[in-house]
Design an enzyme around this catalytic site. Sequence first.
Site: not given
Ligand code: URA
Length: 442
Positions: A79-82, A119, A167, A182, A186-187
């Site tokens: 997977d990727k995260h942006s 997305t 937060r 964070s 999740k990833k």
């Molecule tokens: N996206 C997230 O899921 N967590 C963060 O802390 C910042 C962006």
Amino acid sequence: MNIEPLLSAILSGESQPPTHLVAFVNGVAEGSVDLDTATQWLKAVHQHGCTREDTVLLTQTMRASGAILTWPEGPPVVDKHSTGGVGDKMSLMLAPALAACGCRVPMLAGRGLGHTGGTIDKLEAIPGFKCQLTPEEMVEAVQSVGCCIAVQNQAIAPADGVLYALRDVTDTIDSLPLITASIVSKKAAEGLEALVLDVKVGEAAFMKTLDDARALAVSMVEAATGLGIKTEAQLTDMNAPIGTHIGNALEVMESIEVMQGLGSADTRELVVLQGTALLTMTMEIGAAEAEQRMRTVLNNGAALDVFQAMCVQQGVDPSVASALVTDPQSVLGRAPHQTTILAKEAGHVASFQTMAMAQFARSHGAGRFHLDDMIDPLVGFVLHRTLGSPVTKNEPLLTFHHTRPLEAEEMSRLVQFVSVGSPSSTPPTRLVMRIQSSQTKP
Ligand code: URA
């Protein structure tokens, strides 16, 4: 719970006692740690930071606070995260393209944040597309069509759900360890073998400077690597919009064009860059072969077939999905108004006011200002010329798609969003720097 040992370690720059840190995070997830106590800890980490070991353990414990997807033997899970950009629609193509290359992609995604699109908001522009999937439904979808894109939910990393919300109201969002834990928790809960992180840098990114973007990239690569995930961060330029379309439905249209073998070269390059990194990390192939495979599935319709199958799997009527991939506008619709800006003189596209454009589209409904705001999926920009392109006098530069009419003051802002000047000596490139797991060791 007594968090004194945690606070004193944070203040003195030492690692927090692991058993206390784990108990604290679990207590947050279960609700047995009260919000004042959690706030004290968040403020201490926000102000003083924490060690790399703490960040990895925090990420690990947050991941373990909810479901972790498990996978039967089979192709690599990636997977990727942006970190979010303007016109950043890569996930819509990357997930199906990687699935067409033989990977499994259980993508968790978010909604728009600030000026950036999300997305999930883009996918919800498709009638019937269902983003709420349980962990079991995610696994079933991926095993069946190769990928899914689902909204983050409380089943995955619930400790992050509590901490993120806290937060938000305690001014502790912008903290490297907290952002890292964070995102990566999740990833990592997706059960990944490899992850690519697209860290945007520039005027229209959350990270404005290279130093800040590099620090976030290193922190996330260290945490993901610490959890056993092969990881590469790509720092990419976010000064000009990505590709040709900005806005929820418009970005779906551009993505479909790219998967039809057409579309913007800029968008295609970024998708290929991210896909190539994941294929080389998980398959016994070099970068040239990986890049070729990515280009092939975007050009020969294989990625588009997976995209169509993913739409059907996630609730879209098969006849709607079929119309979507052949004539996207017939399904997605078109905003009632289009306002086009023409070039006042001949020259080359010198710059875009990317952040101002994103805020402008947001003020017309492309993004939210409050959690419960409704998105207008049809609002956004189409760029007729991208950065560096030659233009002749009176040629269309961009078109703004909108639902409410423009006011005179908005019209005068719109004409300033793109400037035409002399050609640049260097062609625009997106990739600024890569950071891989092996580079983050001391
Ligand atoms: N996206 C997230 O899921 N967590 C963060 O802390 C910042 C962006």
